[in-house]
Design a protein around this motif. Structure first.
Motif, mmCIF file in Angstrom:
data_model
loop_
_atom_site.group_PDB
_atom_site.id
_atom_site.type_symbol
_atom_site.label_atom_id
_atom_site.label_comp_id
_atom_site.label_asym_id
_atom_site.label_seq_id
_atom_site.Cartn_x
_atom_site.Cartn_y
_atom_site.Cartn_z
ATOM 1 N N VAL A 190 47.568 -74.710 43.740
ATOM 2 C CA VAL A 190 49.014 -74.481 43.621
ATOM 3 C C VAL A 190 49.704 -74.699 44.963
ATOM 4 O O VAL A 190 50.670 -75.466 45.076
ATOM 5 N N CYS A 191 49.208 -74.027 45.998
ATOM 6 C CA CYS A 191 49.885 -74.070 47.305
ATOM 7 C C CYS A 191 49.868 -75.467 47.916
ATOM 8 O O CYS A 191 50.898 -75.948 48.424
ATOM 9 N N ILE A 192 48.720 -76.106 47.878
ATOM 10 C CA ILE A 192 48.596 -77.392 48.571
ATOM 11 C C ILE A 192 49.304 -78.498 47.795
ATOM 12 O O ILE A 192 49.902 -79.398 48.388
ATOM 13 N N SER A 193 49.293 -78.423 46.466
ATOM 14 C CA SER A 193 50.031 -79.428 45.697
ATOM 15 C C SER A 193 51.535 -79.283 45.892
ATOM 16 O O SER A 193 52.280 -80.259 45.765
ATOM 17 N N LYS A 244 52.147 -64.242 36.267
ATOM 18 C CA LYS A 244 51.933 -63.353 37.419
ATOM 19 C C LYS A 244 51.586 -64.150 38.665
ATOM 20 O O LYS A 244 52.089 -63.873 39.761
ATOM 21 N N GLN A 245 50.705 -65.130 38.506
ATOM 22 C CA GLN A 245 50.336 -65.951 39.656
ATOM 23 C C GLN A 245 51.534 -66.753 40.144
ATOM 24 O O GLN A 245 51.750 -66.883 41.361
ATOM 25 N N ALA A 246 52.316 -67.294 39.215
ATOM 26 C CA ALA A 246 53.498 -68.068 39.590
ATOM 27 C C ALA A 246 54.534 -67.196 40.289
ATOM 28 O O ALA A 246 55.189 -67.630 41.250
ATOM 29 N N ILE A 247 54.683 -65.963 39.835
ATOM 30 C CA ILE A 247 55.624 -65.041 40.484
ATOM 31 C C ILE A 247 55.156 -64.708 41.899
ATOM 32 O O ILE A 247 55.955 -64.630 42.837
ATOM 33 N N GLU A 248 53.844 -64.510 42.052
ATOM 34 C CA GLU A 248 53.297 -64.256 43.391
ATOM 35 C C GLU A 248 53.592 -65.422 44.318
ATOM 36 O O GLU A 248 53.987 -65.240 45.481
ATOM 37 N N PHE A 249 53.421 -66.631 43.811
ATOM 38 C CA PHE A 249 53.730 -67.823 44.603
ATOM 39 C C PHE A 249 55.212 -67.871 44.937
ATOM 40 O O PHE A 249 55.599 -68.145 46.083
ATOM 41 N N HIS A 250 56.054 -67.596 43.962
ATOM 42 C CA HIS A 250 57.506 -67.607 44.189
ATOM 43 C C HIS A 250 57.900 -66.589 45.254
ATOM 44 O O HIS A 250 58.743 -66.862 46.118
ATOM 45 N N THR A 251 57.298 -65.424 45.210
ATOM 46 C CA THR A 251 57.619 -64.355 46.173
ATOM 47 C C THR A 251 57.433 -64.816 47.613
ATOM 48 O O THR A 251 58.245 -64.507 48.489
ATOM 49 N N HIS A 252 56.385 -65.590 47.856
ATOM 50 C CA HIS A 252 56.039 -65.943 49.234
ATOM 51 C C HIS A 252 56.498 -67.333 49.663
ATOM 52 O O HIS A 252 56.734 -67.562 50.853
ATOM 53 N N TYR A 253 56.620 -68.251 48.726
ATOM 54 C CA TYR A 253 56.827 -69.643 49.121
ATOM 55 C C TYR A 253 58.090 -70.296 48.563
ATOM 56 O O TYR A 253 58.362 -71.461 48.874
ATOM 57 N N ALA A 254 58.864 -69.588 47.747
ATOM 58 C CA ALA A 254 59.999 -70.217 47.071
ATOM 59 C C ALA A 254 60.979 -70.858 48.046
ATOM 60 O O ALA A 254 61.496 -71.956 47.801
ATOM 61 N N ARG A 262 61.277 -75.847 42.976
ATOM 62 C CA ARG A 262 61.740 -74.461 42.833
ATOM 63 C C ARG A 262 62.409 -74.257 41.475
ATOM 64 O O ARG A 262 62.214 -73.217 40.831
ATOM 65 N N GLU A 263 63.161 -75.226 41.037
ATOM 66 C CA GLU A 263 63.828 -75.129 39.736
ATOM 67 C C GLU A 263 62.801 -74.998 38.618
ATOM 68 O O GLU A 263 62.914 -74.118 37.754
ATOM 69 N N GLN A 264 61.774 -75.852 38.622
ATOM 70 C CA GLN A 264 60.742 -75.789 37.593
ATOM 71 C C GLN A 264 59.966 -74.471 37.650
ATOM 72 O O GLN A 264 59.627 -73.883 36.617
ATOM 73 N N LEU A 265 59.679 -74.002 38.850
ATOM 74 C CA LEU A 265 58.977 -72.728 39.023
ATOM 75 C C LEU A 265 59.800 -71.578 38.448
ATOM 76 O O LEU A 265 59.277 -70.727 37.715
ATOM 77 N N GLU A 266 61.077 -71.537 38.767
ATOM 78 C CA GLU A 266 61.919 -70.421 38.327
ATOM 79 C C GLU A 266 62.168 -70.463 36.823
ATOM 80 O O GLU A 266 62.248 -69.409 36.173
ATOM 81 N N TRP A 267 62.251 -71.660 36.250
ATOM 82 C CA TRP A 267 62.354 -71.741 34.790
ATOM 83 C C TRP A 267 61.094 -71.182 34.136
ATOM 84 O O TRP A 267 61.154 -70.514 33.110
ATOM 85 N N PHE A 268 59.936 -71.454 34.752
ATOM 86 C CA PHE A 268 58.669 -71.003 34.181
ATOM 87 C C PHE A 268 58.530 -69.489 34.215
ATOM 88 O O PHE A 268 58.049 -68.872 33.259
ATOM 89 N N ILE A 269 58.949 -68.852 35.292
ATOM 90 C CA ILE A 269 58.735 -67.404 35.427
ATOM 91 C C ILE A 269 59.850 -66.571 34.795
ATOM 92 O O ILE A 269 59.731 -65.353 34.695
ATOM 93 N N THR A 270 60.916 -67.215 34.344
ATOM 94 C CA THR A 270 62.019 -66.491 33.723
ATOM 95 C C THR A 270 61.639 -66.057 32.311
ATOM 96 O O THR A 270 61.065 -66.825 31.537
ATOM 97 N N SER A 271 61.958 -64.821 31.952
ATOM 98 C CA SER A 271 61.659 -64.317 30.610
ATOM 99 C C SER A 271 62.467 -65.086 29.566
ATOM 100 O O SER A 271 63.623 -65.452 29.795
#
Length: 307
Positions: A190-193, A244-254, A262-271
């Motif tokens: 996740v991080c390196i990609s 949960k893993q995606a939210i952890e990534f968002h917390t530190h690297y968003a 960032r847009e794709q990540l936030e769409w994914f973690i949104t309820s």
């Protein structure tokens, strides 16, 4: 020409049956500038005795950390934290496989051309307990490694992974809650990609030993494959584990991400409370798994609000 240092990071736990053979395969690499750091995760067998015996003869090339049983994810992160920050490359290493002689050399040649966080991984030769080859595993990626893939699927076998210094520093730059990670190798993908480059090598670099509970299976019928994919996907998706893993990534690297990532990540973690919202999400999502079958399973699990 002086070769850059490579550090092998080996996590062990009750590995007395195989660890010596694995270390021998590291010794026999065609790449010469290799140092090994092992961390034992609280073994109750003779693993530590074997490691200490090897260390007594090769202390210039091997270091040993003895720790409490914290599990494989945290064990590998502790290895990263204590790793040599003067090395150029770092290899994740399991205790029960055998490396092919040119594994490190091939990875270094691939990574040496990249000047940003980078990760190399390869296919494996699946082997039985006594290392008789079974087949090449896993199937090669249909699409190129990508952040859009990494958020919902890990295609990198951790035992084949090699990362460069920039990737190692990226992974250590944040204080992570390991409880939210699926696995150390998935987190690395996740991080390196997201911030660097991921290189896949279709040629096997290890004999991936199958024994006991780590058997991944042989020939299967189409129905069995569907059932196994569904079981595996639900295992990693249940209790919102992917999110949960995606939210952890968002917390530190968003804040470091590109706008599109960032847009794709936030769409994914949104309820997504309603079916209409889930359908709308699938229409705009760029996330993908590597096979048509798994992509359909992903869509189903989104629609039933399982992820």
């Amino acid at each position: 020409m002086v070769k850059e240092n490579v550090q092998v990071l080996l996590s062990t736990y009750n590995g007395e049956a195989y660890v010596q053979e694995q270390i021998m395969s590291i010794r026999n690499q065609t790449y010469s500038s290799i140092h090994l750091m092992a961390r034992d995760d609280g073994s109750t067998d003779s693993t530590v005795d074997i490691l200490e015996q090897i260390l007594s003869h090769e202390s210039h090339r091997i270091a040993l950390l003895k720790g409490e049983n914290v599990g494989v994810i945290q064990s590998f992160f502790e290895l990263l934290q204590y790793s040599d920050d003067q090395a150029a490359y770092y290899c994740f290493c399991d205790q029960d496989d055998v490396w092919l002689p040119d594994k490190v050399d091939r990875a270094v040649r691939k990574l040496s051309q990249i000047n940003k966080p980078a990760m190399y991984f390869s296919s494996t030769t699946l082997a039985d307990e006594v290392l008789n080859p079974i087949k090449i595993w896993p199937s090669p990626p249909v699409r190129q490694p990508s952040f859009y893939n990494a958020l919902i699927q890990n295609i990198a076998v951790g035992a084949t992974m090699v990362i460069n210094k920039e990737a190692r520093d990226l992974l250590l730059s944040k204080s992570i809650d390991y409880r939210n990670l699926q696995m150390h190798d998935w987190w690395a993908y996740v991080c390196i990609s997201a911030f660097g480059e991921v290189v896949y090598d279709p040629e096997p670099t290890i004999l991936y030993r199958q024994h006991g509970s780590n058997v991944v299976g042989g020939d299967q019928t189409l129905i069995q494959k569907w059932k196994n994919k569904w079981k595996s996907f639900r295992k990693h998706s249940g209790h919102r584990l992917l999110r949960k893993q995606a939210i952890e990534f968002h917390t530190h690297y968003a804040e470091m991400l590109s706008v599109e990532y960032r847009e794709q990540l936030e769409w994914f973690i949104t309820s997504r409370g309603t079916l209409k919202e889930r359908v709308r999400y699938l229409k705009k999502s760029k996330l993908f798994r590597q096979s048509w079958t798994e992509n359909q399973l992903f869509k189903v699990l989104i629609l039933i609000d399982y992820i």
